[in-house]
Motif scaffolding. Structure first.
Motif, mmCIF file in Angstrom:
data_model
loop_
_atom_site.group_PDB
_atom_site.id
_atom_site.type_symbol
_atom_site.label_atom_id
_atom_site.label_comp_id
_atom_site.label_asym_id
_atom_site.label_seq_id
_atom_site.Cartn_x
_atom_site.Cartn_y
_atom_site.Cartn_z
ATOM 1 N N SER A 1 0.832 -1.209 0.000
ATOM 2 C CA SER A 1 0.000 0.000 0.000
ATOM 3 C C SER A 1 0.865 1.257 0.000
ATOM 4 O O SER A 1 0.555 2.231 -0.693
ATOM 5 C CB SER A 1 -0.941 -0.004 1.204
ATOM 6 O OG SER A 1 -1.796 -1.119 1.152
ATOM 7 N N GLY A 2 1.940 1.241 0.788
ATOM 8 C CA GLY A 2 2.844 2.393 0.814
ATOM 9 C C GLY A 2 3.461 2.658 -0.545
ATOM 10 O O GLY A 2 3.569 3.813 -0.977
ATOM 11 N N VAL A 3 3.855 1.588 -1.239
ATOM 12 C CA VAL A 3 4.414 1.749 -2.593
ATOM 13 C C VAL A 3 3.344 2.326 -3.520
ATOM 14 O O VAL A 3 3.606 3.276 -4.271
ATOM 15 C CB VAL A 3 4.947 0.401 -3.129
ATOM 16 C CG1 VAL A 3 5.227 0.477 -4.625
ATOM 17 C CG2 VAL A 3 6.207 -0.010 -2.373
ATOM 18 N N ALA A 4 2.142 1.766 -3.475
ATOM 19 C CA ALA A 4 1.077 2.217 -4.378
ATOM 20 C C ALA A 4 0.690 3.679 -4.133
ATOM 21 O O ALA A 4 0.675 4.497 -5.060
ATOM 22 C CB ALA A 4 -0.148 1.311 -4.236
ATOM 23 N N PHE A 5 0.397 4.023 -2.878
ATOM 24 C CA PHE A 5 -0.039 5.387 -2.581
ATOM 25 C C PHE A 5 1.120 6.381 -2.680
ATOM 26 O O PHE A 5 0.928 7.517 -3.103
ATOM 27 C CB PHE A 5 -0.725 5.456 -1.217
ATOM 28 C CG PHE A 5 -2.022 4.699 -1.180
ATOM 29 C CD1 PHE A 5 -3.112 5.097 -1.940
ATOM 30 C CD2 PHE A 5 -2.164 3.565 -0.387
ATOM 31 C CE1 PHE A 5 -4.310 4.394 -1.918
ATOM 32 C CE2 PHE A 5 -3.354 2.851 -0.352
ATOM 33 C CZ PHE A 5 -4.428 3.262 -1.126
ATOM 34 N N GLY A 6 2.320 5.949 -2.305
ATOM 35 C CA GLY A 6 3.494 6.814 -2.439
ATOM 36 C C GLY A 6 3.801 7.123 -3.891
ATOM 37 O O GLY A 6 4.100 8.269 -4.251
ATOM 38 N N ALA A 7 3.732 6.114 -4.748
ATOM 39 C CA ALA A 7 3.980 6.326 -6.179
ATOM 40 C C ALA A 7 2.913 7.227 -6.787
ATOM 41 O O ALA A 7 3.210 8.083 -7.632
ATOM 42 C CB ALA A 7 4.023 4.987 -6.910
ATOM 43 N N SER A 8 1.687 7.037 -6.344
ATOM 44 C CA SER A 8 0.604 7.886 -6.832
ATOM 45 C C SER A 8 0.849 9.349 -6.457
ATOM 46 O O SER A 8 0.728 10.245 -7.305
ATOM 47 C CB SER A 8 -0.722 7.406 -6.249
ATOM 48 O OG SER A 8 -1.754 8.305 -6.561
ATOM 49 N N ALA A 9 1.215 9.598 -5.198
ATOM 50 C CA ALA A 9 1.500 10.971 -4.759
ATOM 51 C C ALA A 9 2.669 11.556 -5.543
ATOM 52 O O ALA A 9 2.636 12.724 -5.948
ATOM 53 C CB ALA A 9 1.799 10.996 -3.264
ATOM 54 N N PHE A 10 3.705 10.746 -5.772
ATOM 55 C CA PHE A 10 4.862 11.203 -6.544
ATOM 56 C C PHE A 10 4.439 11.601 -7.955
ATOM 57 O O PHE A 10 4.842 12.664 -8.454
ATOM 58 C CB PHE A 10 5.932 10.104 -6.598
ATOM 59 C CG PHE A 10 7.138 10.481 -7.391
ATOM 60 C CD1 PHE A 10 8.143 11.243 -6.822
ATOM 61 C CD2 PHE A 10 7.269 10.088 -8.713
ATOM 62 C CE1 PHE A 10 9.263 11.612 -7.552
ATOM 63 C CE2 PHE A 10 8.378 10.450 -9.460
ATOM 64 C CZ PHE A 10 9.380 11.213 -8.878
ATOM 65 N N ALA A 11 3.619 10.777 -8.602
ATOM 66 C CA ALA A 11 3.163 11.075 -9.964
ATOM 67 C C ALA A 11 2.304 12.340 -9.994
ATOM 68 O O ALA A 11 2.444 13.180 -10.897
ATOM 69 C CB ALA A 11 2.381 9.890 -10.526
ATOM 70 N N ILE A 12 1.426 12.488 -9.003
ATOM 71 C CA ILE A 12 0.580 13.683 -8.939
ATOM 72 C C ILE A 12 1.441 14.930 -8.762
ATOM 73 O O ILE A 12 1.257 15.931 -9.466
ATOM 74 C CB ILE A 12 -0.462 13.557 -7.808
ATOM 75 C CG1 ILE A 12 -1.479 12.461 -8.139
ATOM 76 C CG2 ILE A 12 -1.170 14.887 -7.559
ATOM 77 C CD1 ILE A 12 -2.365 12.062 -6.968
ATOM 78 N N GLU A 13 2.390 14.876 -7.836
ATOM 79 C CA GLU A 13 3.276 16.024 -7.602
ATOM 80 C C GLU A 13 4.106 16.349 -8.844
ATOM 81 O O GLU A 13 4.321 17.517 -9.160
ATOM 82 C CB GLU A 13 4.188 15.771 -6.396
ATOM 83 C CG GLU A 13 3.482 15.848 -5.060
ATOM 84 C CD GLU A 13 2.983 17.240 -4.710
ATOM 85 O OE1 GLU A 13 3.559 18.255 -5.158
ATOM 86 O OE2 GLU A 13 1.991 17.320 -3.954
ATOM 87 N N ALA A 14 4.590 15.318 -9.542
ATOM 88 C CA ALA A 14 5.366 15.548 -10.765
ATOM 89 C C ALA A 14 4.515 16.240 -11.822
ATOM 90 O O ALA A 14 4.994 17.149 -12.513
ATOM 91 C CB ALA A 14 5.915 14.218 -11.292
ATOM 92 N N CYS A 15 3.267 15.841 -11.921
ATOM 93 C CA CYS A 15 2.371 16.481 -12.895
ATOM 94 C C CYS A 15 1.997 17.898 -12.469
ATOM 95 O O CYS A 15 1.843 18.781 -13.321
ATOM 96 C CB CYS A 15 1.127 15.625 -13.112
ATOM 97 S SG CYS A 15 1.478 14.120 -14.045
ATOM 98 N N PHE A 16 1.854 18.133 -11.169
ATOM 99 C CA PHE A 16 1.634 19.502 -10.687
ATOM 100 C C PHE A 16 2.829 20.373 -11.082
ATOM 101 O O PHE A 16 2.658 21.487 -11.573
ATOM 102 C CB PHE A 16 1.489 19.547 -9.163
ATOM 103 C CG PHE A 16 0.179 19.055 -8.603
ATOM 104 C CD1 PHE A 16 -0.971 18.965 -9.366
ATOM 105 C CD2 PHE A 16 0.098 18.701 -7.256
ATOM 106 C CE1 PHE A 16 -2.171 18.523 -8.818
ATOM 107 C CE2 PHE A 16 -1.089 18.268 -6.698
ATOM 108 C CZ PHE A 16 -2.228 18.176 -7.478
ATOM 109 N N ALA A 17 4.036 19.874 -10.834
ATOM 110 C CA ALA A 17 5.257 20.652 -11.084
ATOM 111 C C ALA A 17 5.418 20.995 -12.563
ATOM 112 O O ALA A 17 5.946 22.059 -12.899
ATOM 113 C CB ALA A 17 6.478 19.885 -10.590
ATOM 114 N N ARG A 18 4.965 20.122 -13.437
ATOM 115 C CA ARG A 18 5.108 20.347 -14.879
ATOM 116 C C ARG A 18 3.923 21.111 -15.477
ATOM 117 O O ARG A 18 3.918 21.418 -16.656
ATOM 118 C CB ARG A 18 5.280 19.012 -15.585
ATOM 119 C CG ARG A 18 6.644 18.398 -15.325
ATOM 120 C CD ARG A 18 6.734 16.971 -15.840
ATOM 121 N NE ARG A 18 8.041 16.395 -15.595
ATOM 122 C CZ ARG A 18 8.480 15.940 -14.436
ATOM 123 N NH1 ARG A 18 7.715 16.032 -13.364
ATOM 124 N NH2 ARG A 18 9.673 15.407 -14.314
#
Length: 168
Positions: A137-154
């Protein structure tokens, strides 16, 4: 206005939330797939990969990830506080890990729950289930947050409250 402040474009926010939900479900599912395929019994106790229970739990995870994306977007808004971001990830990961944990009818008695060593309430098997479900779950939700933040930044996705703004 509607439900939000007058400067919030409600329709643009709904569209942006839909995009975040899809990204979250896809990115989190892809990130946890290797773990779920290689160690299905050790991580979430679902049995063999591609079993009906395995599929049901991972389909459910995709739904949870979509909801996570929505909550994450609304929770973090324009706040760069890392504890807030980590807290949202942790809340979802812990909730799923606890929900995946099963008490054995053979080893446990109810009211109050007693399952044996080492903690009485949780036995070794249950602690392993919690750890495995927490890791997946940590991998799944952590990766999701990382992807969301990366898309926010771009600028590919917008934080809540900014969807109607130009150039953000």
């Amino acid at each position: 206005g509607g439900k939000f402040a007058d400067d919030v474009d409600e329709q643009a926010e709904k569209i942006e939330s839909g995009k975040v939900a899809v990204l979250s479900a896809l990115s989190g599912s892809v990130a946890m797939a290797p773990l779920a395929l290689l160690l299905p019994e050790q991580l979430s106790g679902t049995g063999a990969a591609f079993s009906p229970q395995w599929e049901l739990q991972h389909d459910g995870l995709a739904v949870m990830l979509a909801l996570f994306g929505l909550v994450y977007r609304y929770a973090v808004r324009r706040d760069n506080n890392p504890q807030l971001k980590q807290g949202v990830v942790g809340a979802f990961a812990i909730s799923r890990a606890v929900a995946l944990t099963q008490a054995s009818d053979i080893d446990c008695t109810a009211l109050p729950l007693q399952c044996g060593a080492p903690l009485g309430y949780l036995n070794w098997d249950m602690m392993g289930q919690l750890a495995g479900g927490g890791l997946e779950s940590g991998v799944a939700f952590g990766a999701s947050a990382f992807a969301i933040e990366a898309c926010f930044a771009r600028g590919w996705l917008k934080r809540f409250g900014t969807a109607g703004e130009k150039g953000e």
